[in-house]
Design an enzyme around this catalytic site. Sequence first.
Site, PDB file in Angstrom:
ATOM      1  N   LYS A   1     -86.511 -66.635  41.292  1.00 49.92           N
ATOM      2  CA  LYS A   1     -85.645 -66.340  40.308  1.00 49.92           C
ATOM      3  C   LYS A   1     -85.710 -64.701  40.176  1.00 49.92           C
ATOM      4  O   LYS A   1     -86.503 -64.186  41.089  1.00 49.92           O
ATOM      5  CB  LYS A   1     -86.145 -66.579  38.978  1.00 49.92           C
ATOM      6  CG  LYS A   1     -85.942 -68.058  38.444  1.00 49.92           C
ATOM      7  CD  LYS A   1     -86.297 -68.555  37.359  1.00 49.92           C
ATOM      8  CE  LYS A   1     -85.969 -70.042  37.116  1.00 49.92           C
ATOM      9  NZ  LYS A   1     -86.442 -70.501  35.775  1.00 49.92           N
TER      10      LYS A   1
ATOM     11  N   TYR B   1     -77.039 -73.798  34.679  1.00 51.35           N
ATOM     12  CA  TYR B   1     -77.841 -74.172  33.459  1.00 51.35           C
ATOM     13  C   TYR B   1     -76.988 -74.746  32.135  1.00 51.35           C
ATOM     14  O   TYR B   1     -77.298 -74.752  31.269  1.00 51.35           O
ATOM     15  CB  TYR B   1     -78.371 -72.801  32.925  1.00 51.35           C
ATOM     16  CG  TYR B   1     -79.626 -72.445  33.766  1.00 51.35           C
ATOM     17  CD1 TYR B   1     -80.634 -73.500  33.859  1.00 51.35           C
ATOM     18  CD2 TYR B   1     -79.907 -71.311  34.235  1.00 51.35           C
ATOM     19  CE1 TYR B   1     -81.977 -73.067  34.417  1.00 51.35           C
ATOM     20  CE2 TYR B   1     -81.041 -71.019  34.857  1.00 51.35           C
ATOM     21  CZ  TYR B   1     -81.946 -71.828  35.078  1.00 51.35           C
ATOM     22  OH  TYR B   1     -83.105 -71.626  35.798  1.00 51.35           O
TER      23      TYR B   1
ATOM     24  N   PHE C   1     -81.526 -70.269  23.681  1.00 49.43           N
ATOM     25  CA  PHE C   1     -82.008 -69.340  24.453  1.00 49.43           C
ATOM     26  C   PHE C   1     -80.952 -68.900  25.830  1.00 49.43           C
ATOM     27  O   PHE C   1     -81.286 -68.393  26.811  1.00 49.43           O
ATOM     28  CB  PHE C   1     -83.257 -69.564  25.274  1.00 49.43           C
ATOM     29  CG  PHE C   1     -83.430 -70.934  25.767  1.00 49.43           C
ATOM     30  CD1 PHE C   1     -82.883 -71.166  26.964  1.00 49.43           C
ATOM     31  CD2 PHE C   1     -84.141 -71.768  25.011  1.00 49.43           C
ATOM     32  CE1 PHE C   1     -83.166 -72.464  27.463  1.00 49.43           C
ATOM     33  CE2 PHE C   1     -84.113 -73.224  25.633  1.00 49.43           C
ATOM     34  CZ  PHE C   1     -83.526 -73.590  26.994  1.00 49.43           C
TER      35      PHE C   1
ATOM     36  N   ARG D   1     -91.575 -79.755  42.231  1.00 47.55           N
ATOM     37  CA  ARG D   1     -91.876 -79.465  40.772  1.00 47.55           C
ATOM     38  C   ARG D   1     -93.683 -79.261  40.564  1.00 47.55           C
ATOM     39  O   ARG D   1     -93.774 -78.604  39.634  1.00 47.55           O
ATOM     40  CB  ARG D   1     -91.412 -80.627  39.663  1.00 47.55           C
ATOM     41  CG  ARG D   1     -89.824 -80.633  39.779  1.00 47.55           C
ATOM     42  CD  ARG D   1     -89.028 -79.788  38.860  1.00 47.55           C
ATOM     43  NE  ARG D   1     -89.457 -79.945  37.452  1.00 47.55           N
ATOM     44  CZ  ARG D   1     -88.751 -79.334  36.388  1.00 47.55           C
ATOM     45  NH1 ARG D   1     -87.876 -78.400  36.954  1.00 47.55           N
ATOM     46  NH2 ARG D   1     -88.959 -79.681  35.510  1.00 47.55           N
TER      47      ARG D   1
ATOM     48  N   THR E   1     -92.995 -75.679  32.974  1.00 48.89           N
ATOM     49  CA  THR E   1     -92.059 -74.543  32.735  1.00 48.89           C
ATOM     50  C   THR E   1     -92.723 -73.272  32.015  1.00 48.89           C
ATOM     51  O   THR E   1     -92.313 -71.990  32.215  1.00 48.89           O
ATOM     52  CB  THR E   1     -91.159 -75.246  31.740  1.00 48.89           C
ATOM     53  OG1 THR E   1     -90.558 -76.475  32.163  1.00 48.89           O
ATOM     54  CG2 THR E   1     -89.858 -74.260  31.312  1.00 48.89           C
TER      55      THR E   1
ATOM     56  N   ARG F   1     -96.192 -71.114  38.971  1.00 51.19           N
ATOM     57  CA  ARG F   1     -96.294 -70.533  37.486  1.00 51.19           C
ATOM     58  C   ARG F   1     -97.443 -70.260  37.118  1.00 51.19           C
ATOM     59  O   ARG F   1     -97.801 -69.271  36.353  1.00 51.19           O
ATOM     60  CB  ARG F   1     -95.329 -71.453  36.592  1.00 51.19           C
ATOM     61  CG  ARG F   1     -93.839 -71.248  37.141  1.00 51.19           C
ATOM     62  CD  ARG F   1     -93.179 -72.427  36.313  1.00 51.19           C
ATOM     63  NE  ARG F   1     -91.552 -72.371  36.555  1.00 51.19           N
ATOM     64  CZ  ARG F   1     -90.831 -73.227  36.282  1.00 51.19           C
ATOM     65  NH1 ARG F   1     -91.200 -74.554  35.674  1.00 51.19           N
ATOM     66  NH2 ARG F   1     -89.436 -73.114  36.278  1.00 51.19           N
TER      67      ARG F   1
ATOM     68  N   ASN G   1     -89.922 -67.169  34.532  1.00 48.13           N
ATOM     69  CA  ASN G   1     -90.843 -68.007  35.262  1.00 48.13           C
ATOM     70  C   ASN G   1     -90.823 -68.241  36.552  1.00 48.13           C
ATOM     71  O   ASN G   1     -91.192 -69.290  37.032  1.00 48.13           O
ATOM     72  CB  ASN G   1     -90.961 -69.453  34.228  1.00 48.13           C
ATOM     73  CG  ASN G   1     -89.616 -70.294  34.330  1.00 48.13           C
ATOM     74  OD1 ASN G   1     -88.987 -69.812  34.995  1.00 48.13           O
ATOM     75  ND2 ASN G   1     -89.668 -71.281  33.859  1.00 48.13           N
TER      76      ASN G   1
ATOM     77  N   HIS H   1     -87.211 -71.719  40.168  1.00 51.25           N
ATOM     78  CA  HIS H   1     -86.530 -72.932  39.743  1.00 51.25           C
ATOM     79  C   HIS H   1     -86.808 -73.915  40.714  1.00 51.25           C
ATOM     80  O   HIS H   1     -86.692 -73.697  41.896  1.00 51.25           O
ATOM     81  CB  HIS H   1     -85.050 -72.754  39.720  1.00 51.25           C
ATOM     82  CG  HIS H   1     -84.277 -73.911  39.568  1.00 51.25           C
ATOM     83  ND1 HIS H   1     -84.197 -74.455  38.147  1.00 51.25           N
ATOM     84  CD2 HIS H   1     -83.740 -74.621  40.022  1.00 51.25           C
ATOM     85  CE1 HIS H   1     -83.582 -75.658  38.404  1.00 51.25           C
ATOM     86  NE2 HIS H   1     -83.081 -75.728  39.544  1.00 51.25           N
TER      87      HIS H   1
ATOM     88  N   GLU I   1     -77.229 -79.063  42.506  1.00 53.40           N
ATOM     89  CA  GLU I   1     -77.704 -77.782  42.663  1.00 53.40           C
ATOM     90  C   GLU I   1     -77.287 -77.691  44.010  1.00 53.40           C
ATOM     91  O   GLU I   1     -76.922 -76.455  44.037  1.00 53.40           O
ATOM     92  CB  GLU I   1     -78.910 -77.703  41.967  1.00 53.40           C
ATOM     93  CG  GLU I   1     -78.989 -77.914  40.652  1.00 53.40           C
ATOM     94  CD  GLU I   1     -80.307 -77.922  40.087  1.00 53.40           C
ATOM     95  OE1 GLU I   1     -81.299 -77.927  40.763  1.00 53.40           O
ATOM     96  OE2 GLU I   1     -80.544 -77.860  38.748  1.00 53.40           O
TER      97      GLU I   1
HETATM   98  P1  ABT Z   1     -85.733 -74.197  35.626  1.00 49.78           P
HETATM   99  O1  ABT Z   1     -86.553 -74.644  36.787  1.00 49.78           O
HETATM  100  O2  ABT Z   1     -85.457 -72.751  35.256  1.00 49.78           O
HETATM  101  O3  ABT Z   1     -84.617 -75.207  35.236  1.00 49.78           O
HETATM  102  O4  ABT Z   1     -86.928 -74.353  34.165  1.00 49.78           O
HETATM  103  P2  ABT Z   1     -87.638 -75.906  34.015  1.00 49.78           P
HETATM  104  O5  ABT Z   1     -86.704 -77.048  34.539  1.00 49.78           O
HETATM  105  O6  ABT Z   1     -89.007 -75.965  34.332  1.00 49.78           O
HETATM  106  O7  ABT Z   1     -87.384 -75.847  32.448  1.00 49.78           O
HETATM  107  P3  ABT Z   1     -86.155 -76.058  31.652  1.00 49.78           P
HETATM  108  B1  ABT Z   1     -86.364 -76.682  30.019  1.00 49.78           B
HETATM  109  O8  ABT Z   1     -85.093 -76.362  32.509  1.00 49.78           O
HETATM  110  O9  ABT Z   1     -85.898 -74.381  31.284  1.00 49.78           O
HETATM  111  C1  ABT Z   1     -84.800 -73.692  31.951  1.00 49.78           C
HETATM  112  C2  ABT Z   1     -84.930 -72.230  31.542  1.00 49.78           C
HETATM  113  O10 ABT Z   1     -84.755 -71.782  30.492  1.00 49.78           O
HETATM  114  C3  ABT Z   1     -85.936 -70.949  29.832  1.00 49.78           C
HETATM  115  N1  ABT Z   1     -86.349 -71.604  28.719  1.00 49.78           N
HETATM  116  C4  ABT Z   1     -86.780 -72.889  28.431  1.00 49.78           C
HETATM  117  C5  ABT Z   1     -86.574 -70.458  27.809  1.00 49.78           C
HETATM  118  O11 ABT Z   1     -86.401 -69.343  28.120  1.00 49.78           O
HETATM  119  N2  ABT Z   1     -86.993 -70.806  26.418  1.00 49.78           N
HETATM  120  C6  ABT Z   1     -87.483 -72.167  26.090  1.00 49.78           C
HETATM  121  O12 ABT Z   1     -87.695 -72.577  24.891  1.00 49.78           O
HETATM  122  C7  ABT Z   1     -87.171 -73.072  27.287  1.00 49.78           C
HETATM  123  C8  ABT Z   1     -87.608 -74.507  26.810  1.00 49.78           C
HETATM  124  C9  ABT Z   1     -87.099 -71.305  31.001  1.00 49.78           C
HETATM  125  C10 ABT Z   1     -85.987 -71.568  32.186  1.00 49.78           C
HETATM  126  N3  ABT Z   1     -85.717 -70.405  33.060  1.00 49.78           N
HETATM  127  N4  ABT Z   1     -86.119 -69.309  33.082  1.00 49.78           N
HETATM  128  N5  ABT Z   1     -86.262 -68.375  33.582  1.00 49.78           N
HETATM  129 MG    MG Z   2     -84.528 -77.236  34.511  1.00 47.40          MG
END
Ligand code: ABT
Ligand code: MG
Length: 148
Positions: free
Chosen positions: A9, A49, A57, A85, A91, A102, A112, A115, A126
């Site tokens: 990212k 997304y 968010f 993963r 996450t 991470r 974070n 992805h 994707e």
């Molecule tokens: P991605 O790999 O980015 O999809 O992350 P992951 O699958 O581990 O987690 P998800 B739930 O898909 O999060 C997507 C992006 O949203 C952000 N996020 C998530 C927040 O900012 N606040 C939150 O409360 C949650 C649940 C984290 C992920 N991206 N970034 N950057």
């Molecule tokens: Mg995700």
Amino acid sequence: MEKTFVMVKPDGVQRNLVGEIINRFERKGFQLVGAKLMVISNELAETHYGEHKEKAFFGELVDFITSGPVFAMVWEGEDAVTTARNLIGKTNPSEANPGTIRGDFGVIVGKNIIHGSDSLESAEREINLFFKQNELISYEKQVSAWIY
Ligand code: ABT
Ligand code: MG
């Protein structure tokens, strides 16, 4: 053999973690089949997304992921989706184990570092969103059965 979509990212690119991340996937034994540095359009971010459209968010997430270059990759190997993963970690970086990407480099959930596709279906979706078929290279390595 599975393929999965992995993307460094904008924060990971800014922090010079692209090489470190490629290194981890290579050392694990996965094969790189596609890679490119790119800036994600708003449209692509909203599609990628899409599952989070209703979340509070979502706006910030789209702004962040389009804020600078990302490094998009496709990696191939046995159980590539799940294993990637696991290499990436949870996450929320505060819950991600040390030794995961991470866990070692992440600071906050909204930024974070990386992805990784969360299922085989997501991986296929994707990969097709980010790569054209002719950007994916199929090739054989002259190595042992433990390396993909
Ligand atoms: P991605 O790999 O980015 O999809 O992350 P992951 O699958 O581990 O987690 P998800 B739930 O898909 O999060 C997507 C992006 O949203 C952000 N996020 C998530 C927040 O900012 N606040 C939150 O409360 C949650 C649940 C984290 C992920 N991206 N970034 N950057
Ligand atoms: Mg995700």
